[in-house]
Design an enzyme around this catalytic site. Structure first.
Site, PDB file in Angstrom:
ATOM      1  N   GLY A 120      75.410  55.003  59.883  1.00  0.00           N
ATOM      2  CA  GLY A 120      74.936  54.520  58.598  1.00  0.00           C
ATOM      3  C   GLY A 120      74.453  53.087  58.633  1.00  0.00           C
ATOM      4  CB  THR A 121      75.759  50.018  60.256  1.00  0.00           C
ATOM      5  OG1 THR A 121      76.997  49.967  59.528  1.00  0.00           O
ATOM      6  CG2 THR A 121      75.264  48.596  60.490  1.00  0.00           C
ATOM      7  CG  ASN A 162      81.743  51.807  50.233  1.00  0.00           C
ATOM      8  OD1 ASN A 162      80.902  51.295  49.481  1.00  0.00           O
ATOM      9  ND2 ASN A 162      82.513  51.073  51.016  1.00  0.00           N
ATOM     10  CD  GLN A 169      82.018  57.180  51.597  1.00  0.00           C
ATOM     11  OE1 GLN A 169      82.535  58.289  51.454  1.00  0.00           O
ATOM     12  NE2 GLN A 169      82.468  56.303  52.488  1.00  0.00           N
ATOM     13  CB  SER A 210      77.253  57.923  58.601  1.00  0.00           C
ATOM     14  OG  SER A 210      78.051  57.668  59.732  1.00  0.00           O
ATOM     15  CB  THR A 238      69.032  57.791  76.066  1.00  0.00           C
ATOM     16  OG1 THR A 238      68.290  57.139  77.104  1.00  0.00           O
ATOM     17  CG2 THR A 238      69.408  59.197  76.516  1.00  0.00           C
ATOM     18  CB  CYS A 245      90.876  43.215  57.266  1.00  0.00           C
ATOM     19  SG  CYS A 245      92.409  42.597  57.953  1.00  0.00           S
TER      20      CYS A 245
END
Length: 382
Positions: free
Chosen positions: A70-71, A150, A178, A198, A236, A326
């Site tokens: 997803g990123t 999310n 999501q 994702s 690849t 975090c």
């Protein structure tokens, strides 16, 4: 045994997905770009997977580009659109509650001279369509809005946003990481130009994603090298990952209705039990009351910090999340909840529970009992 209620972070790989991938590691291991038989066999695996996903998502196979997740899909959409349309303008619109893969990409573009407008959200996490229309400029080239959040699960009015963007000639990107497999998607009929996916959120493997690119969209690639993915994404191909992704999506979509019903029941059960035993004023549900992803439930327990609750739950064998970053071992208040302008008591005590196919009613009963015990213990000690 751990009760895992953090499926919005990642999901266990489905056994059928593993069985789909294993032979590719051991037998169909060729490079899909090679011309010999092993390469052709690998290329065939990729094409079958792409065709299957396209049929499940209602688009052409050529409109799907496989990425690392997803990123990368978000980066490819936003950076690629910005580069492709820079001659038309350098203004992009997004939302304060987006995933950091979108927000940090936009912040990077600001350093390169682009202007970004970050839309507000209401207390439920929804944007105001009127505000969106007001901030559009002649030089606006892209709007990027997440389908379902999310952290709190709030669903945005994607079709209305897309129709507005299309009427103004603006490209529209949607982070649907999501929402994939949870909300029915027929891409050819949606007013969307770019959509990110994702695999590991739907019981597929980590390290594989996809980006839907509408036929009329020409992105500038952000990775350079070989001519893979029709020269749109060099590198690849992750053949086993691609095969696993398509299998996971097939399973999720085949069981979508029953999964939605199950998630809704689990969500209602947890909320009902907590409100009954703790009092509704001590259990605050964050997010939209009706338009939400059923597998995400964000709850605040005023007076008890997110960190304390999560550590206490972990000690009881229950995995949940705060939905926040975090940093140096301590939890920061969620940017999503801050953007929703909720009280400090609510933002500082939020915990996200997210359900999956293996989640059971007994898991929810046990979790609710543990939460009640934790809350009462902490409050009685004060």
């Amino acid at each position: 045994m751990t009760i895992y209620l953090d499926h919005a972070a990642t999901t266990p790989v489905h056994p059928d997905v593993i069985q789909t991938m294993l032979p590719i590691y051991t037998h169909s291991y060729g490079n899909a770009s090679s011309t010999h038989s092993a390469g052709r066999e690998a290329r065939s695996v990729v094409q079958r997977a792409r065709d299957l996903m396209a049929s499940l998502l209602g688009c052409a196979a050529t409109q799907l580009v496989f990425t690392s997740g997803g990123t990368e899909s978000n980066n490819m959409a936003i950076l690629g659109a910005a580069a492709a349309r820079s001659s038309l303008g350098k203004h992009i619109i997004t939302v304060q509650t987006e995933h950091h893969a979108v927000l940090h990409t936009c912040q990077h573009l600001e350093k390169l001279g682009y202007e970004i407008t970050y839309l507000d959200v209401d207390n439920n996490g929804r944007i105001d369509l009127k505000q969106l229309e007001e901030v559009i400029r002649p030089e606006t080239i892209l709007i990027s809005v997440m389908y379902g959040n999310n952290e709190v699960g709030t669903i945005q009015p994607i079709v209305k946003i897309g129709e507005l963007a299309r009427s103004k000639g603006i490209w529209f990107h949607v982070d649907a990481v999501q929402a994939l497999g949870v909300i029915e998607l027929s891409l050819s009929s949606l007013p969307i130009d770019l959509m990110s996916f994702s695999a590991h959120k739907i019981q597929g493997p980590k390290g594989i994603g996809a980006l839907y690119i509408a036929k009329h969209i020409q992105l500038e690639p952000i990775l350079h090298g070989g001519s893979q993915e029709r020269k749109r994404r060099a590198g690849t191909e992750n053949v086993p990952g691609i095969a696993g992704f398509s299998k996971a999506l097939q399973i999720f979509i085949e069981h979508r209705y029953e999964m939605q019903q199950k998630m809704e029941k689990l969500r209602i059960e947890m909320v009902t039990r907590l409100q009954k035993q703790l009092g509704s004023e001590q259990v605050v549900i964050n997010g939209h009351p009706t338009d939400y992803l059923p597998h995400i439930l964000n709850i605040s327990f005023p007076g008890i910090s997110s960190e304390t609750m999560l550590m206490s739950l972990d000690m009881e064998g229950i995995a949940a999340a705060s939905g926040s970053a975090c940093t140096s071992g301590s939890l920061e208040v969620s940017h999503v909840l801050q953007a929703m302008k909720l009280s400090e008591q609510v933002t500082a005590s939020a915990v996200r529970f997210s359900f999956g196919s293996a989640s059971s009613l007994q898991d929810i009963v046990t979790c609710a009992e543990k939460i009640v015990t934790i809350v009462n213990r902490i409050r009685n000690n004060y």
